[in-house]
Design a protein around this motif. Sequence first.
Motif, PDB file in Angstrom:
ATOM      1  N   LEU A  94       0.798  -1.225   0.000  1.00 50.26           N
ATOM      2  CA  LEU A  94       0.000   0.000   0.000  1.00 50.26           C
ATOM      3  C   LEU A  94       0.833   1.279   0.000  1.00 50.26           C
ATOM      4  N   CYS A  95       1.941   1.247   0.701  1.00 44.26           N
ATOM      5  CA  CYS A  95       2.674   2.486   0.982  1.00 44.26           C
ATOM      6  C   CYS A  95       3.778   2.723  -0.045  1.00 44.26           C
ATOM      7  N   THR A  96       3.378   3.281  -1.172  1.00 45.23           N
ATOM      8  CA  THR A  96       4.335   3.680  -2.193  1.00 45.23           C
ATOM      9  C   THR A  96       5.170   4.840  -1.658  1.00 45.23           C
ATOM     10  N   ASP A  97       6.185   5.226  -2.395  1.00 45.42           N
ATOM     11  CA  ASP A  97       7.042   6.330  -1.945  1.00 45.42           C
ATOM     12  C   ASP A  97       6.227   7.592  -1.689  1.00 45.42           C
ATOM     13  N   GLU A  98       5.260   7.873  -2.558  1.00 40.32           N
ATOM     14  CA  GLU A  98       4.493   9.101  -2.387  1.00 40.32           C
ATOM     15  C   GLU A  98       3.491   9.022  -1.233  1.00 40.32           C
ATOM     16  N   LEU A  99       3.186   7.807  -0.781  1.00 40.72           N
ATOM     17  CA  LEU A  99       2.248   7.634   0.335  1.00 40.72           C
ATOM     18  C   LEU A  99       2.962   7.327   1.650  1.00 40.72           C
ATOM     19  N   ALA A 100       4.279   7.213   1.623  1.00 38.91           N
ATOM     20  CA  ALA A 100       5.030   6.769   2.794  1.00 38.91           C
ATOM     21  C   ALA A 100       4.779   7.667   4.002  1.00 38.91           C
ATOM     22  N   GLU A 101       4.788   8.966   3.803  1.00 38.00           N
ATOM     23  CA  GLU A 101       4.598   9.891   4.921  1.00 38.00           C
ATOM     24  C   GLU A 101       3.203   9.760   5.519  1.00 38.00           C
ATOM     25  N   LYS A 102       2.195   9.657   4.657  1.00 35.30           N
ATOM     26  CA  LYS A 102       0.824   9.512   5.145  1.00 35.30           C
ATOM     27  C   LYS A 102       0.628   8.178   5.852  1.00 35.30           C
ATOM     28  N   CYS A 103       1.261   7.126   5.339  1.00 32.33           N
ATOM     29  CA  CYS A 103       1.192   5.823   6.002  1.00 32.33           C
ATOM     30  C   CYS A 103       1.767   5.908   7.408  1.00 32.33           C
ATOM     31  N   ALA A 104       2.893   6.605   7.537  1.00 37.31           N
ATOM     32  CA  ALA A 104       3.512   6.758   8.853  1.00 37.31           C
ATOM     33  C   ALA A 104       2.586   7.506   9.807  1.00 37.31           C
ATOM     34  N   GLU A 105       1.913   8.537   9.301  1.00 37.39           N
ATOM     35  CA  GLU A 105       0.974   9.306  10.120  1.00 37.39           C
ATOM     36  C   GLU A 105      -0.174   8.435  10.625  1.00 37.39           C
ATOM     37  N   LEU A 106      -0.590   7.460   9.801  1.00 31.84           N
ATOM     38  CA  LEU A 106      -1.719   6.597  10.147  1.00 31.84           C
ATOM     39  C   LEU A 106      -1.292   5.341  10.904  1.00 31.84           C
ATOM     40  N   GLY A 107       0.004   5.186  11.141  1.00 32.40           N
ATOM     41  CA  GLY A 107       0.497   4.024  11.867  1.00 32.40           C
ATOM     42  C   GLY A 107       0.452   2.740  11.070  1.00 32.40           C
ATOM     43  N   ILE A 108       0.519   2.861   9.752  1.00 28.02           N
ATOM     44  CA  ILE A 108       0.493   1.684   8.888  1.00 28.02           C
ATOM     45  C   ILE A 108       1.916   1.160   8.750  1.00 28.02           C
TER      46      ILE A 108
END
Length: 354
Positions: free
Chosen positions: A339-353
């Motif tokens: 799920l956590c592509t490079d462009e989504l990595a920061e948002k994933c971290a924010e959501l605890g994924i």
Amino acid sequence: MTRHAVVAAAAASMALSLTACGGETGSGDSADKGSSTKIGLLLPENKTSRYEALDRPKFEEAVRGTCLDCEIVYNNAVSDIVKQKQQFDQLIAGGVRVIALDPVDATKAAGWVKEAKAKNKGLKIVAYDRAIAGADAYVSHDNTKVGELQGEALIDALGDKASDASIVMINGDEKDPNAGQFKEGAHNALNGKVGKIAYEASGEWDPKIAGEKMSAAISNLGKSKIDAVYSANDGMAGGIIATLDDAGIKRIPVGGQDAEKAAIQRIIAGTQTFTVYKSPLELAPKAAEVAVDLLMDLPLRAKSEVNGIPSHLLDPVIVDRTNIQSTVISEGIYTADDLCTDELAEKCAELGIK
């Protein structure tokens, strides 16, 4: 005795019976020509990614886990009713005794089932995810509940604005009985709780058509008169969100269902609000279990009935930004890497994924 032991004993008994009778061939009623080991799986389309990515492999895995001698014969109709009828007939001609059928058109499929069962008295049909009149069993999620959850999630996303909100509804294919149940459930939740359903149309389970219907809604209502969009599934939600983005309409609630990978990624990104997760870890294995039981002539352990058909109705779950980790990741449907592509990595971290 465990279910595995019961299935194994039934399989052994059937094998001995077939050996004593000189195999599966013979004269007389065509029911005697059915294979004791073949289970058919017919899925309706491949525009929705879950069918090939989740339903098929989970069904096959579950059958093989309880019936080592079983052979699964699989086909996908790619949304073509005529093709699915041909696939259905080919399975029967090939000696398949049990077919798990998710129909493109449930009304037409009911006619096939009635005709085929009249000619093949040993034939058993599991209605997979969509109810079929005349089936021997039905396995699905509670589809009205799915629609209710979608409507409730849309209301929650609107918050204080819900009572005055103008909603666009893009429903599923009208030939699909599930689509009608989703729609009914959504209206149960939305009617009287939102300002109005300003535009409603069928997207026919097609992202392109759904996008076109969304474009028509924008033209009819105006960009500033749309507060949220109900999409009956995630595939269509993708087309709807692209159309909204092209029109410069951003950050309004849009929800779907199926928990597709692209939808979960849109939820992480913030362009889709929610989806409904209908766990293939429950649906496909339960349908496989029922198919094996029918193959082995074991009693069905259905918890309810729908139109007189023994049924298993499973519970759906809303997935939004708050519970991605505890649902589709915890159950192993996706990994964080999926799920956590490079462009989504920061948002994933924010959501605890993780």
